[in-house]
Write a protein that holds these residues in place. Sequence first.
Motif, PDB file in Angstrom:
ATOM      1  N   GLN A  84     -13.327  -0.561   5.792  1.00 28.13           N
ATOM      2  CA  GLN A  84     -14.672  -1.069   5.528  1.00 28.13           C
ATOM      3  C   GLN A  84     -15.554   0.092   5.089  1.00 28.13           C
ATOM      4  N   GLY A  85     -16.080  -0.007   3.888  1.00 29.57           N
ATOM      5  CA  GLY A  85     -17.026   1.002   3.414  1.00 29.57           C
ATOM      6  C   GLY A  85     -18.393   0.757   4.023  1.00 29.57           C
ATOM      7  N   GLU A  86     -19.297   1.667   3.757  1.00 31.16           N
ATOM      8  CA  GLU A  86     -20.639   1.507   4.302  1.00 31.16           C
ATOM      9  C   GLU A  86     -21.291   0.231   3.797  1.00 31.16           C
ATOM     10  N   GLU A  87     -21.070  -0.085   2.526  1.00 31.25           N
ATOM     11  CA  GLU A  87     -21.624  -1.332   1.999  1.00 31.25           C
ATOM     12  C   GLU A  87     -20.754  -2.494   2.424  1.00 31.25           C
ATOM     13  N   ALA A  88     -21.428  -3.590   2.803  1.00 30.41           N
ATOM     14  CA  ALA A  88     -20.732  -4.709   3.429  1.00 30.41           C
ATOM     15  C   ALA A  88     -19.590  -5.264   2.576  1.00 30.41           C
ATOM     16  N   ASP A  89     -19.787  -5.298   1.234  1.00 29.56           N
ATOM     17  CA  ASP A  89     -18.744  -5.939   0.413  1.00 29.56           C
ATOM     18  C   ASP A  89     -17.675  -4.953  -0.049  1.00 29.56           C
ATOM     19  N   ASN A  90     -17.701  -3.766   0.483  1.00 25.88           N
ATOM     20  CA  ASN A  90     -16.726  -2.752   0.093  1.00 25.88           C
ATOM     21  C   ASN A  90     -15.591  -2.718   1.127  1.00 25.88           C
ATOM     22  N   ILE A  91     -14.578  -3.532   0.871  1.00 35.50           N
ATOM     23  CA  ILE A  91     -13.492  -3.709   1.861  1.00 35.50           C
ATOM     24  C   ILE A  91     -12.138  -3.558   1.159  1.00 35.50           C
ATOM     25  N   ILE A  92     -11.233  -2.862   1.810  1.00 37.53           N
ATOM     26  CA  ILE A  92      -9.846  -2.807   1.319  1.00 37.53           C
ATOM     27  C   ILE A  92      -8.954  -3.314   2.443  1.00 37.53           C
ATOM     28  N   ARG A  93      -8.048  -4.231   2.116  1.00 35.37           N
ATOM     29  CA  ARG A  93      -7.062  -4.686   3.104  1.00 35.37           C
ATOM     30  C   ARG A  93      -5.679  -4.283   2.624  1.00 35.37           C
ATOM     31  N   MET A  94      -4.910  -3.646   3.479  1.00 34.59           N
ATOM     32  CA  MET A  94      -3.547  -3.273   3.111  1.00 34.59           C
ATOM     33  C   MET A  94      -2.580  -3.870   4.111  1.00 34.59           C
ATOM     34  N   THR A  95      -1.571  -4.571   3.596  1.00 37.09           N
ATOM     35  CA  THR A  95      -0.535  -5.079   4.485  1.00 37.09           C
ATOM     36  C   THR A  95       0.405  -3.927   4.832  1.00 37.09           C
ATOM     37  N   TYR A  96       1.318  -4.189   5.766  1.00 36.49           N
ATOM     38  CA  TYR A  96       2.322  -3.166   6.067  1.00 36.49           C
ATOM     39  C   TYR A  96       3.118  -2.818   4.810  1.00 36.49           C
ATOM     40  N   ARG A  97       3.372  -3.851   3.978  1.00 38.44           N
ATOM     41  CA  ARG A  97       4.119  -3.584   2.744  1.00 38.44           C
ATOM     42  C   ARG A  97       3.304  -2.665   1.808  1.00 38.44           C
ATOM     43  N   ASP A  98       2.015  -2.968   1.663  1.00 35.34           N
ATOM     44  CA  ASP A  98       1.146  -2.135   0.801  1.00 35.34           C
ATOM     45  C   ASP A  98       1.094  -0.697   1.310  1.00 35.34           C
ATOM     46  N   LEU A  99       0.887  -0.575   2.616  1.00 32.87           N
ATOM     47  CA  LEU A  99       0.725   0.765   3.192  1.00 32.87           C
ATOM     48  C   LEU A  99       2.026   1.556   3.046  1.00 32.87           C
ATOM     49  N   HIS A 100       3.137   0.860   3.267  1.00 34.94           N
ATOM     50  CA  HIS A 100       4.448   1.485   3.113  1.00 34.94           C
ATOM     51  C   HIS A 100       4.621   2.018   1.692  1.00 34.94           C
ATOM     52  N   GLU A 101       4.252   1.189   0.717  1.00 36.72           N
ATOM     53  CA  GLU A 101       4.429   1.616  -0.675  1.00 36.72           C
ATOM     54  C   GLU A 101       3.539   2.819  -0.997  1.00 36.72           C
ATOM     55  N   ARG A 102       2.319   2.744  -0.535  1.00 37.11           N
ATOM     56  CA  ARG A 102       1.367   3.821  -0.820  1.00 37.11           C
ATOM     57  C   ARG A 102       1.844   5.142  -0.169  1.00 37.11           C
ATOM     58  N   VAL A 103       2.342   5.038   1.041  1.00 33.77           N
ATOM     59  CA  VAL A 103       2.841   6.229   1.749  1.00 33.77           C
ATOM     60  C   VAL A 103       4.062   6.794   1.017  1.00 33.77           C
ATOM     61  N   CYS A 104       4.950   5.899   0.554  1.00 35.39           N
ATOM     62  CA  CYS A 104       6.126   6.371  -0.187  1.00 35.39           C
ATOM     63  C   CYS A 104       5.713   7.105  -1.453  1.00 35.39           C
ATOM     64  N   ARG A 105       4.743   6.540  -2.176  1.00 38.50           N
ATOM     65  CA  ARG A 105       4.264   7.210  -3.398  1.00 38.50           C
ATOM     66  C   ARG A 105       3.704   8.598  -3.065  1.00 38.50           C
ATOM     67  N   MET A 106       2.895   8.636  -2.020  1.00 42.73           N
ATOM     68  CA  MET A 106       2.288   9.924  -1.623  1.00 42.73           C
ATOM     69  C   MET A 106       3.380  10.916  -1.217  1.00 42.73           C
ATOM     70  N   ALA A 107       4.379  10.425  -0.491  1.00 42.74           N
ATOM     71  CA  ALA A 107       5.476  11.297  -0.052  1.00 42.74           C
ATOM     72  C   ALA A 107       6.202  11.863  -1.271  1.00 42.74           C
ATOM     73  N   ASN A 108       6.401  11.013  -2.291  1.00 47.18           N
ATOM     74  CA  ASN A 108       7.064  11.487  -3.509  1.00 47.18           C
ATOM     75  C   ASN A 108       6.212  12.517  -4.246  1.00 47.18           C
ATOM     76  N   VAL A 109       4.902  12.292  -4.268  1.00 49.40           N
ATOM     77  CA  VAL A 109       4.010  13.273  -4.898  1.00 49.40           C
ATOM     78  C   VAL A 109       4.158  14.622  -4.187  1.00 49.40           C
ATOM     79  N   LEU A 110       4.162  14.585  -2.875  1.00 52.78           N
ATOM     80  CA  LEU A 110       4.271  15.843  -2.118  1.00 52.78           C
ATOM     81  C   LEU A 110       5.620  16.508  -2.375  1.00 52.78           C
ATOM     82  N   ARG A 111       6.681  15.702  -2.398  1.00 49.78           N
ATOM     83  CA  ARG A 111       8.012  16.282  -2.667  1.00 49.78           C
ATOM     84  C   ARG A 111       8.045  16.917  -4.049  1.00 49.78           C
TER      85      ARG A 111
END
Length: 633
Positions: A84-111
Motif C-alpha cells: 500500500q502506497g501513501e496514496e489510497a489507490d496506490n496498491i500492488i498485490r502479489m500472489t505467491y506465484r508472482d512473488l516467486h517469479e519476481r524473486v527468481c528474476r532478481m536472483a538471476n540478475v544478481l547471478r
Amino acid sequence: MSAPDPHVSPRLTPADHRALSDEAKRDPQAYWRKVAQRLDWIEWPNKIHDATNGWFADGTLNASVNCLDRHLATRGDQTALIWQGEEADNIIRMTYRDLHERVCRMANVLREEGVKRGDRVAIHLPGVTEGIVAMLACARIGAMHVVLFGGFSAEAIADRLADSGAVVAITANVGRRGAKRIPFKATMDTALGLRPLSVRRLLVVSVTDDSVPMQTGRDAALEPLLEAAMPSCDAETMSANDPLFLLYTSGSTGKPKGIVHGTGGYLTWASYTQEMVFDHQPGDIFWCTADIGWITGHSYVVYGPLANGGTILLFEGMPSSPHPGRWWDVIENHKVTTFYTSPTAIRALMREGDDVPDARNLSTLRVLGTVGEPISHDAWTWFHDVIGKGRCALVDTWWQTETGGIMISPIPGAVKEKPAAATLPLPGIQPVLVDEKGAPIDGAAEGVLCIDGAWPGRALTIWQDDGLFQTTYLKPYPGHYFTGDGARRDEEGYFWITGRVDDVINVSGHRIGSAEIEDALATDHAIAESAAIGVPHDLKGQGIVVYVVPRDPSAAEMESRAVKAITAKVGRYAVPERVLVVPDLPKTRSGKNVRRLMRKIACGETEGFGDLSTLANPDIVPTLIEIAQRATS
Ligand code: WT7
C-alpha cells in the motif's frame, strides 16, 4: 531424505503452553527436532544441536524455497504481499506465484552480476516491494543480504559497506514521503565516494520518475534487467549453518556490529515464533510496521510470515501521514487481522485522540503486538482498549537482533496478559536473572536478564569478529547469554523488561550506542570530549542529551557543530534533544566519566546525587546543573 510430517501448531491453551514448556525442558533435542519439521529440508538434519556444531548441522535447505516454492502447489494464487502506497489507490498485490517469479528474476540478475554464494549484497531502499524481493533473491543464491536502514547517513552506510565487503548494492532513485523526496541514490553515491569500497555494481530501483545521475560502468537501472531475466532460478542448497544475512546493530563500542544469522536455525525460529506468538491462521492479513532495515522487518515482515504461507502487508508511509487516520484506514481497507508495531508509534497515534480510530472499522483485528522498547501502562491500555476494543490479544514481545526472533511474550489464549509485561518465555526459552556478580536470583526479583541454554534463533557470530561475540554476549556472565537488558520477575514468574543496563540508548525503538555518538563527536576537532546520555522522552521513549566539552572554551556554535557531526556520521535519527556545552565532565579520580550523575543532571535533577567527594572535580557539578536547567527552560 524428506522430513517427517509437518508439525502443525494448534491454537494453544494455558495447559498446552505448560506442556510444551515442560517437554522442551525435559528433552530439548526431541522438542527442537519436532519444531524443525515445520521447514522443508533438502537433507533432514539428524544432528539437532550441540555446542560445537550448532543447530541442525547436517541439514540442508534454502530459505527462499521455504518462503516461496513450497507454497506454490497449495497457495500459488493466494496473495503473499499487499503493498500500500501513501496514496489510497496506490496498491500492488502479489500472489505467491508472482512473488516467486519476481524473486527468481532478481536472483538471476544478481547471478549475472557475478554474485556468488557467501557474497554480500547491500540493500538500501525505502518501503517498496523490491526490498523483500531482493532479500529473498539473495537467500535463493546463497548470498548474504545486508539491509541498511533508510535513515543511515552516507558515512554510516560507507562504514557498513566497508565492514561487510558488499560487492553489489541496491538502492532507489528516491524515497517518497508525501510530496517530499528522500535522496536514496544521492546518499549512496556519497557513501561510495567516501573511500575505496568493494561495491562494483549499484542497481537502482525507480520508485518515481525523478531522474538521478547514473555513473557509467557502475550503476544500472534494475527494472530493465528484471524484465530481461529468466523467470525461474535454481536455488542453492545451503547448510543450516551457512549464513543467511548480516545485519548491523549498535552496542557498547562505537563500531556497529555485523550480526550474522544462519539459515536453518534462524528460519526455524522466525517461523515458529510467528505462528505461535501471533496465533497465525490461514487467511490472516499480517501487518508488521517495521522497516526491513531492522531485525523486526527481517523476521516478521519477511521470513516468519512467508515461511508460514501468510499474507503480509507493507505500507510505504509513516504513522499519521498524510493524515492521522491513515494507518487505521489501512487496517480497515485491507482487513488486517494482526498488527505488530512499536510503542513509539502507539504513543504518537494515541495523541491524535480516540475519535480517529473510533471512526474506522477495526473489527478484523485479532492480535495486536508491540516490540522494540518498554511500553507504558497507559499506552498498553489504550492499544488494548481503543484499538483492540478489549477483545484482541495484545502481545508485548521482547527480543533482540541477536536472538533472531521473539523470546519472551504472551501467547494468545495460552498466556494471560498483564499490561506492559513481556510475560513468559516461549516454550524452549530459559531466561534467568542474575545479580552483578553473575549469581542467578530466584523468585520475584530484579536483575540482569540472561538466557540459559540454546535456541535455534541465536546469532551465529559477529561478522569477522567472533572474539567480540564471545566477549559481548558470553563472557560477561559465564555460562549465560547476556542480553544487555535489566528485568523484573513477579510472583507468577512474569518478566517485565526495565531497559538497557549498558550504554545503549533506545530512541523510538532504534538502538544507538552512546559510544557511536561520542565517536561521531570526536570527528570534530573543536570537541575535546563528549558524553551521550539517554533520558526519558514522552514520544520517543528515550531521547539523547549530549554533553560536549569544547577544546577552546570561547568557541561559538558548538551546539550546531555537534548536531552536524552526529547527522553526518550516524544519521538524522540520532540527533540529540539537547546539546549541553560544558567546561568539563564529572570524573572519578581514575579519570572515568560518571555517567550516572550526568544522566540525573540531564533529567533535570538538582539534588540527591549521593557522595560527590569521590569525584576528581566535584566543583563542576553546580555548573552542570545550571547549564542543564538553562537548556530545558
Ligand atoms: C533491544 C533490542 C526486537 C526487535 C526490535 C529491536 C529493547 C525490545 C522490547 C520489549 C522492552 C524491548 C531491549 C532489547 N526491547 N523489545 N518488548 N520491551 N524492551 O531490536 O534493535 O536489537 O533492540 O530493544 O532493550 O535489548 P534491537
